[in-house]
Motif scaffolding. Sequence first.
Motif, PDB file in Angstrom:
ATOM      1  N   ILE A   4       0.884  -1.166   0.045  1.00  0.00           N
ATOM      2  CA  ILE A   4       0.005   0.095  -0.084  1.00  0.00           C
ATOM      3  C   ILE A   4       0.946   1.306  -0.132  1.00  0.00           C
ATOM      4  O   ILE A   4       1.872   1.399   0.626  1.00  0.00           O
ATOM      5  CB  ILE A   4      -1.031   0.015   1.256  1.00  0.00           C
ATOM      6  N   ILE A   7      -3.348   5.769   1.000  1.00  0.00           N
ATOM      7  CA  ILE A   7      -4.797   5.894   1.040  1.00  0.00           C
ATOM      8  C   ILE A   7      -5.321   7.454   1.662  1.00  0.00           C
ATOM      9  O   ILE A   7      -4.643   7.818   2.565  1.00  0.00           O
ATOM     10  CB  ILE A   7      -5.053   4.691   2.491  1.00  0.00           C
ATOM     11  N   CYS A  14      -6.960   5.287  -3.175  1.00  0.00           N
ATOM     12  CA  CYS A  14      -5.911   3.903  -2.699  1.00  0.00           C
ATOM     13  C   CYS A  14      -5.173   3.969  -3.853  1.00  0.00           C
ATOM     14  O   CYS A  14      -5.336   3.825  -5.043  1.00  0.00           O
ATOM     15  CB  CYS A  14      -6.704   2.916  -2.337  1.00  0.00           C
ATOM     16  N   SER A  36      -4.112   2.398  -9.039  1.00  0.00           N
ATOM     17  CA  SER A  36      -4.844   3.708  -8.276  1.00  0.00           C
ATOM     18  C   SER A  36      -6.434   3.360  -8.445  1.00  0.00           C
ATOM     19  O   SER A  36      -6.860   3.368  -9.332  1.00  0.00           O
ATOM     20  CB  SER A  36      -4.331   5.121  -8.631  1.00  0.00           C
ATOM     21  N   ASN A  87      -9.841  -0.530   7.601  1.00  0.00           N
ATOM     22  CA  ASN A  87      -9.248  -0.136   6.415  1.00  0.00           C
ATOM     23  C   ASN A  87     -10.244  -0.575   5.557  1.00  0.00           C
ATOM     24  O   ASN A  87     -10.037  -1.850   4.845  1.00  0.00           O
ATOM     25  CB  ASN A  87      -7.889  -0.525   6.203  1.00  0.00           C
TER      26      ASN A  87
END
Length: 88
Positions: A4, A7, A14, A36, A87
């Motif tokens: 990741i 975010i 994200c 993305s 999340n």
Amino acid sequence: SYQIEKIKAKEESCKVSLLSNININTSDIEVKKQFSTRSGDSSLIVDYELINKGSQALEMIFGIEFNLSFLFDNENNFIYLDGNQKNK
């Protein structure tokens, strides 16, 4: 494995990326693939970056391929990152 990168909860976006090193005809190549997403316009953006780490020019054809699959059950319509229910 994918990592990741970013975010942004307020923008509902994200970015995840995969960094790989491969060898073609004795030349080292760094490949970076980024996904993305933005919920505001329901977009999915895929970027590729290829860096020739070798000293000689390469002639090649680059083709892309990816499979995207989100699996969920009927009771829960969210996908959680790293199993963390905070999340989404």
